[in-house]
Design an enzyme around this catalytic site. Structure first.
Site, PDB file in Angstrom:
ATOM      1  CB  ALA A 177      -1.039  -0.127   1.249  1.00  0.00           C
ATOM      2  CG  ASP A 178       3.047   4.894  -1.340  1.00  0.00           C
ATOM      3  OD1 ASP A 178       3.957   4.694  -0.585  1.00  0.00           O
ATOM      4  OD2 ASP A 178       2.619   6.237  -1.598  1.00  0.00           O
ATOM      5  CB  THR A 179      -1.260   6.834   2.094  1.00  0.00           C
ATOM      6  OG1 THR A 179      -1.840   5.472   2.275  1.00  0.00           O
ATOM      7  CG2 THR A 179      -2.407   7.761   2.260  1.00  0.00           C
TER       8      THR A 179
END
Length: 182
Positions: free
Chosen positions: A66-68
């Site tokens: 994941a990457d925000t």
């Protein structure tokens, strides 16, 4: 099923743990490129996929990446480089609505599930004093957009969409994928 979280984010770990997922943590060694021609949504998805793929190629199993990112007026606000950068980011978010985009990827030996989730967040009007006090906590320095919605400071006026997405992982979407894999 051996589930690996390709992230050392304490927030992602907590979200998965609270959702009842049994997993191990192996942070990804993928190095994020700074310049791409991708939209913010596709960029977040690209980062999540490559983080998960790096760990999958080394360890196999079921890997979650994941990457925000925070997007204000089409511009990506990453993690601040210092306190001054954090101040400028928070000041720019004051009294405005921005997007929080989390790209996610779940990779198995049989299939790749990738996508992104978008949540609209509106900040209250922030005084310089409130911003400086928040920066003194040290919390903004390791977060995209220089803030953590879960921090016990009242920056946010409203959230439209998935709160967990703003924390760092669209938990519901990940759980749906994991249920399909089982």
């Amino acid at each position: 099923m051996d589930i690996i979280l390709a992230s050392n984010s304490p927030r992602r770990k907590e979200l998965l743990k609270n959702a009842g997922v049994d997993f191990t943590v192996i942070p990804s060694s993928f190095v994020e490129p700074k310049n791409t021609n991708l939209s913010p949504e596709k960029y977040a998805e690209f980062l999540a996929y490559n983080k998960a793929l790096t760990v999958f190629n080394e360890h196999g199993g079921v890997v979650i990446g994941a990457d925000t990112i925070v997007v204000l007026d089409g511009e990506i606000l990453g993690k601040p480089i210092d306190e001054n950068d954090a101040f400028c980011m928070l000041k720019s978010l004051s009294n405005k609505t921005h997007l929080v985009v989390t790209g996610y990827s779940v990779i198995t030996s049989e299939k790749v599930y990738s996508g992104y989730d978008v949540t609209k967040v509106t900040f209250k009007e922030l005084s310089n004093e409130v911003i400086k006090d928040y920066i003194k906590t040290g919390s903004p320095l390791d977060k995209a957009g220089a803030y953590g919605i879960q921090d016990k400071i009242l920056l946010v006026d409203s959230v439209e969409g998935d709160y967990d997405n703003v924390v760092g992982l669209p938990t519901y979407k990940i759980l749906k994928i994991l249920a399909e894999i089982k």
